[in-house]
Structures are given as C-alpha cells and as structure tokens.
Design an enzyme around this catalytic site. Structure first.
Site, mmCIF file in Angstrom:
data_model
loop_
_atom_site.group_PDB
_atom_site.id
_atom_site.type_symbol
_atom_site.label_atom_id
_atom_site.label_comp_id
_atom_site.label_asym_id
_atom_site.label_seq_id
_atom_site.Cartn_x
_atom_site.Cartn_y
_atom_site.Cartn_z
ATOM 1 N N GLU A 106 0.814 -1.231 0.000
ATOM 2 C CA GLU A 106 0.000 0.000 0.000
ATOM 3 C C GLU A 106 0.839 1.269 0.000
ATOM 4 O O GLU A 106 0.474 2.267 -0.632
ATOM 5 C CB GLU A 106 -0.969 -0.009 1.195
ATOM 6 C CG GLU A 106 -2.133 -0.985 1.059
ATOM 7 C CD GLU A 106 -1.751 -2.446 1.291
ATOM 8 O OE1 GLU A 106 -0.625 -2.687 1.777
ATOM 9 O OE2 GLU A 106 -2.564 -3.343 0.999
ATOM 10 N N HIS B 92 -12.071 -6.020 7.967
ATOM 11 C CA HIS B 92 -12.763 -5.694 6.714
ATOM 12 C C HIS B 92 -13.945 -4.765 6.969
ATOM 13 O O HIS B 92 -14.810 -4.644 6.118
ATOM 14 C CB HIS B 92 -13.279 -6.964 6.013
ATOM 15 C CG HIS B 92 -12.183 -7.866 5.552
ATOM 16 N ND1 HIS B 92 -11.597 -8.794 6.376
ATOM 17 C CD2 HIS B 92 -11.552 -7.967 4.364
ATOM 18 C CE1 HIS B 92 -10.656 -9.448 5.708
ATOM 19 N NE2 HIS B 92 -10.603 -8.961 4.482
#
Ligand SMILES: Cc1ncc(C[n+]2csc(CCOP(=O)(O)OP(=O)(O)O)c2C)c(N)n1
Ligand SMILES: [Mg+2]
Length: 737
Positions: A467, A537
């Site tokens: 990322e 999540h």
C-alpha cells in the site's frame, strides 16, 4: 607522411594537443568538481558556526558525501533528469546549480528561501526549475516517489498527447505544465540505515518490475546515527543483499573519490538512459561531523576509527589529486578557495539580512490556490435522462455502477488518468483477455471492471501488494502532472500507506511553498454492516484523515453523490481520499439514473435528505439510510420532524448548512459509524457547542459505534455499530429534552 596515433576520446586543447581525460572528465570539470566539494564543506562549516551563534535553527551536514554528490551532479542533467536527494546531498545540489545563498536562506528560514519559504529545515532540498523535488524528514519516504516519477516520465513519453492541455479544460491540468524527455533518468539517494525501511524494498521491487530508469544511490557512511552498518544490514553489505534484483545495473564504489564515482555514475546513467532498467550505486563514504549537531559520535566511535575515515576525506583527497596530476598547483588551489570563501561571505551576509516569512502566510498553499473544489465551477446539474420509448423509467444505477461510469467517462476525457492498485486490472496476463479466455476481474468489488479492456494496460494495471508503494508511486506520478486514481482495497489496509499520506501526499504543496503538488485520488472501500466482515474488513476511521491538513476527504452515501463527488475529486487540484462504503455499493437505497459525463458536486456542500423543524441530525455514509429510517419512524409515531443532513464531504465540511439547521431546530445529534470517542462527530459537536451555544435548547448528543473493533459474529457486529433503533432512541430522547 607519418601519422601520430592519439586516443580519439581525448578532446583537443587550445594548442591542438590531446588532453588527458579522467574517466571522461576534463581538467576544467575536475577543477569545477573541487570547487563544488570545497564549497559544500565550507557551507557546512559556516552553518555550524551560525547555529552556534543562534543565527540559524538547525544544521545537517553533507560532509564526507561530497565526492559521490558532485559525481552524480556531473553525470546527470539539471532540469532534464529528476532528483529525489536526501539531506546529505548538498554537493549534488550545488553541482546541479543551487546557489550557496539559497542554502543560507534555508538556514535562516527566510521568506525567499526557494525550497520552502521558511517552512522546512535546511538541507530539505526543493528546486522546481532544476527538477529537484521537495524532500521531507522521514528517512526513505522519497524512494517510492522517485519510482512513480520515473513511471510518470515514461508514461508521458508513450502518451505525449496526455501532456497537452485541451482548450477549455477547466480542471487541474490548466495549472500543471508537464514536461518530459524520452531518456530522462530519476535519481534517488538514501543512507545505509535507510535501506532497512520497507519502502526501500518496495521501491526496488517496483523499479525492477517496471525496468524503470531510476538510479538508487545508497550513500553508505557506515552509520545510522549511532547504529553501525553490520547491525543494520544483514551481512553488512547492502550490495550483497540487493544483488538478486533482476534488470538492475549494479555499481559499488568509493564515494569519496569523485573520479571513480563519476565513472560509476556514468555507467549507471547510460544503462538507465538506454532503457535497460534501474541502476544501483552503492557509494562508500565517510561521516566526519557526527550525525548532526545534536549528536556526538565520540560517544560510540573510538578515535582510531574516526582517524581512519579522515584519511579518505573527499576534500583533501580531491585536492591532493589535483596537485598530483598537475591540474592545479598550490597557488591555484589557494586562489580557488579564497574565491569561494569570499563568495560565501557575501552570501551569508545577504542571507542574514533576509526577511522572515509573514505569520499571516501560514495557511497559504495548504490547498491549491488555483482550483477551489468548493466553488460554483464544480456545481453542475445532472443530465435528465430521456424517457425510453416504452415509457419505463430509466434504470436506477447502484453506487458501484456510477463510480465505474464516472471513472470511464473521466478516463475518456483525460489521458493523464491512470488507475492502479491491488486486483484492479481485468487480467494482468493480457493474452488471456485478448484470446477471450477470461472475462476479467476489475477489482475485488468489480468497480474497475472493463477499464483495462477499454483503455489498455498502460492506464489500468495491477500493483504489487504494497500500500505504501501504491500511494508513494502515485504521489511521484502526480508530481509529474499525471492524475493517478488509485485504489486501496480495504480501508483496514490503508495503514502501510499512512506515512506516504500524512507526511508526503498531503503536505508536498505546503512544504514546497507551492513549488510542487500531487493531486492524487485514493479510492478506498470502507465500513461495516457487512455481516461477517470482522475486525479487518469493516472498520471506519475517517477522522484520522480529516485531521490531516491538505487532504480532502469525501464520503458519499448514494450513487448520484458518489458520481458527482468522484468527478470533482478527479478534476480538482488537491489530493483526495474518496471513501466508498462497501455496504452502499449495491444497496437499493440511493440508486439513481446516470447523471451524465459532466455532473459534479462541489466539496463541502451538505445535502438535506429530510427537511424538519424539531431536531437536526448530522451524519454521512451508511448511517444516512439508517438515520432516515429512524427519522421517518419518529415522525410517524411521535410527529417529531427531524432535519437530516448528509455531509457528503468531510473536509471541507458544510458548516453553514449545519449552523442554519441547528439555529432553526435548536437541537443537534451527530451520528457516525466510527467509534464514538475522538471520532469525526466530536469536532462537529464541539463546533456546535462553541458557536451555536445560544441557539441550543438541549445538549449536543452523539450516536456512534462502541469504542471497540467490529466483531465477526453478526450479533456482536449489531451491538457494536449504531443501528436504526439506537438512532431512533437518541432522536426521541433529544426531542423530548
Ligand atoms: C522514518 C524515520 N525514522 C527515524 C528518523 C530519525 N533519523 C534521522 S536520520 C536517521 C539515521 C539515518 O541513517 P542513514 O540512512 O544511514 O543516513 P545518514 O544520516 O547516515 O546519512 C534517523 C534514525 C527519521 N528521520 N525518519
Ligand atoms: Mg549512514
């Protein structure tokens, strides 16, 4: 007639004789190299004195690193190649054309300091005209950007039309003059200690994968503050560790020797210019002046070791070389040094007279001074869809549909847009797509489905699972004028990119005093109410990002807003964090017809979802449909009329709409999905209490998640996240207060 054989590489001197070259350097260039090396050291010495006299506030020396710096400066081209130096690269900057006066202006923090206007410490180089890109203090955060810069240059060479500014392009492109060269090289340097940072390895991998023209220069002085290289780097040699990277050209050189360093840099530069891939230059240098003025290396380095280093000092070494080769005699050296000393004296005297920046200027360039995304220029009307012949209403599109449609429209309109992230491509193995063996993926939520197929793999591609690399590379590309629209697959995995977002992306414009900008769009799937999403999540956390000056944060609740705000995000000139609630992607709530290819909503304009007179509820994201349900029930059952405000954009946010509503209803409830304490609503509640105290008939209340992570078991998730009934009860109680 006899002919004399001479080396054809030797240039002619004035009297027609062939002159000796030193790895391609002329005698004049060597004198110039010594001038730079000596100047660099003398600037350090002068700054140290000025710091001791409290005339400057910080000092970071480039002592011992001058040899490799001047060599790199001679091998590369200022204003043509691109540079991501680090704080020890004073000699490189001088060789590229930075003036000593400008360096002293940094030290005093002058308004006219061309690097930052007094915003950054000295030795944080930034010179737009020379392509020296603004640097920060976190060790290593420049490396991924250098990779992105090289990618940007290559993309522009392959898509030269992208560099053009179409007539009437009312967007960020008007303010980005894009230049590129077909064979440009990007230079990035770092210390030996910094090679331990994960971002260094992500950058090496990305450069090798893309065969990018980047020269990684590790200036190995054997220490990272007090930590010696054998404790830092397994086996003590970074060259050995990186030797397995494919597509690289490797050099290991004595970086205190400018001639050998120039030879190494020339070979590395040639390899990159010819398009073979990246290069790695491992330069062994010395650090004669401790880490910084706050460090005393005698505490961890014995005299013998320091004396050994001193034998290799690039200043004396180069001086001896010039004398030995008869390039300059003692008189010539003295003359040169006297000239430099006199020049520096004038520069110091001038810099000490320079004016400091005005305190009123502090907020200048937090955002683009050219494009205001909150302005009416971004307020366009949706296209009213034609009624089909059968008289049926046009299909209502989901938020996912309209985000994809917006990306497609904008990619057609603007060739500077590139999309990358994890799994965003249709299929990295292009031949499968071409042979129609597979349909393609296009993102784990399928929002980029079909875009690679339509626009090609140069414009839509998968990134390695890293990322920081996604955001860092995007930042480098945007610095070059591209518009990367990158995806972070789940908000829960944004944290490796946090250093890039907080310390780079959001602050590059401000810290370079508008010298550079990087208007990247980061799309992020966020939020819970998923049934089974669990801790990793389902999280929110938007207030962590609204807390960052320079970063726009958008959080739509329905498909039309998502389309309008995404378009504004792409066309504006600031970095934007575009938060897409996963639960809302395909919800039946908030579907809308396609609003056309130019529909935009300005930032910081809230929407009144449900008008009312008795109580104001301020919210956004997936709480909007839940609060609406609660408000409708309260009206049905109790006749209480709630005014429900969807903020849509969190930075900037629409204070005027909040103030007008609370002034009318005299009651305010702030609701958000994130954990209650220190959340986004805390700021809104505080502002209401502060600025609307006189209007309030009741305390400002908040409804939010419990102060815990989201759990997997649905019973727990329901108990943790704010539910319609929680909202209903809070509204009811507040209306009765
Ligand atoms: C991410 C980060 N961690 C820690 C620091 C504090 N720090 C500044 S310089 C430095 C040592 C760097 O050593 P090296 O990379 O070898 O470069 P050198 O200073 O030796 O040239 C440290 C730990 C920092 N600036 N950034
Ligand atoms: Mg070091």
């Amino acid at each position: 007639m006899a002919t004399t054989k001479t080396d054809p590489k030797l240039p002619l001197t004035a009297n027609g004789k062939k002159a000796k070259l030193y790895e391609g350097l002329t005698r004049e260039q060597l004198i110039q190299a010594y001038r730079v090396i000596y100047t660099s050291r003398r600037i350090d010495d002068r700054e140290i004195l000025l710091k001791r006299q409290q005339k400057i506030y910080f000092q970071m020396s480039g002592a011992g690193h001058e040899g490799i710096g001047v060599a790199a400066g001679l091998a590369l081209k200022a204003g043509y190649d691109w540079f991501y130096p680090y704080y020890r690269d004073r000699a490189l900057c001088l060789a590229l054309g930075v003036q000593p006066y400008d360096m002293f202006l940094q030290g005093v923090g002058a308004a006219d300091d061309p690097s930052s206007g007094g915003r950054q410490m000295p030795s944080h180089w930034s010179y737009p005209a020379l392509n020296i890109v603004t640097q920060s203090s976190p060790t290593g955060s420049q490396i991924l950007q250098a990779v992105g810069c090289a990618e940007g240059g290559r993309y522009l060479a392959r898509h030269p039309k992208a560099a053009e500014i179409p007539a009437g392009a009312a967007d960020y492109r008007q303010f980005k003059n894009v230049s590129f060269q077909g064979d440009e090289v990007t230079y990035v340097s770092l210390g030996d200690g910094t090679s331990s940072e994960g971002e260094f390895w992500e950058a090496m991998n990305a450069a090798a994968l893309g065969k990018l023209p980047v020269i990684f220069c590790v200036e190995d002085n054997g220490y990272a503050i007090s930590v010696p290289v054998e404790v830092q780097t397994a086996g003590g040699s970074i060259s050995r560790l990186v030797s397995g990277f494919p597509n690289f050209h490797f050099e290991e050189v004595d970086g205190t020797d400018p001639v050998a360093s120039y030879a190494a840099f020339s070979r590395a530069t040639r390899y990159c210019r010819e398009g073979h891939g990246p290069a790695f230059v491992h330069a062994h240098v010395i650090r004669p002046y401790s880490h910084s003025l706050s460090d005393d290396e005698r505490l961890y380095r014995p005299d013998a070791e320091r004396e050994r280093d001193a034998q290799r000092d690039p200043v004396t070494r180069t001086q001896m070389f010039l004398l030995r080769e008869g390039i300059l005699d003692e008189k010539g050296i003295n003359q040169l040094e006297k000239e430099v000393d006199a020049e520096l004296q004038i520069a110091v005297d001038r810099a000490l007279q320079a004016l400091p920046p005005a305190p009123e200027s502090i907020l200048k360039f937090v955002y683009s001074p050219d494009v205001d995304p909150a302005s009416s220029a971004f307020d366009t009307q949706p296209v009213v869809p034609e009624v089909p012949a059968d008289g049926k209403k046009p299909a209502a599109k989901t938020m996912a549909d309209l985000i994809t449609a917006t990306l497609r429209d904008e990619m057609k309109r603007d060739e500077r847009i590139v999309i990358f992230g994890e799994d965003v491509a249709d299929c990295s193995r292009e031949e499968y797509l071409k042979r129609k063996l597979v349909k393609g993926k296009g993102g784990v939520f399928k929002l980029t489905f079909g875009l690679q197929n339509e626009f090609g793999p140069d414009r839509v591609f998968n990134a390695p699972l890293a990322e920081a690399a996604i955001v860092g590379r995007a930042t480098g590309m945007a610095t070059r004028g591209l518009k990367p629209v990158v995806e972070i697959q789940f908000f829960d995995y944004i944290w490796p990119a946090m250093m890039q977002i907080r310390d780079e992306l959001s602050v590059i414009r401000w810290r370079s005093n508008n010298g550079f900008s990087c208007p990247v769009v980061i799309r992020v799937a966020i939020g819970g109410y998923l049934t089974g999403g669990a801790i990793y999540h389902s999280q929110c956390g938007e207030s962590v990002f609204t807390h960052i000056p320079g970063l726009r944060v958008v959080f739509p609740s329905n498909s039309q807003d998502a389309a309008g705000l995404l378009r504004t995000s792409i066309r504006c000139d600031d970095p934007v964090l575009f938060l897409e609630h996963k639960r809302l992607y395909r919800e039946s709530f908030g579907r809308a017809a396609y609003p056309g290819p130019d529909y935009m909503i300005p930032f910081g304009k809230a929407k009144i979802v449900h008008p009312g007179t008795d109580l104001t509820v301020i919210t956004y994201g997936a709480v909007v449909p839940r609060a609406l349900q609660a408000a409708q029930k309260l009206e049905r059952e109790q006749g209480v009329k709630v005014e429900l405000i969807d903020l849509r954009c969190l930075n900037p946010f629409d204070w005027d709409t909040i103030a007008a509503s609370v002034s009318k209803t005299n009651r305010a409830l702030v609701a958000y999905e994130d954990t209650l304490s220190w959340g986004y609503g805390a700021e809104i509640a505080a502002r209401i209490a502060d600025q609307l105290f006189d209007k309030l008939d009741a305390p400002v209340r908040r409804v939010a998640a419990k102060d815990v992570f989201v759990a997997y078991q649905p019973i727990l998730e329901d108990a943790i996240l704010p539910q319609p009934n929680d909202l209903f009860l809070a509204m009811k109680e507040l209306s009765e207060y």
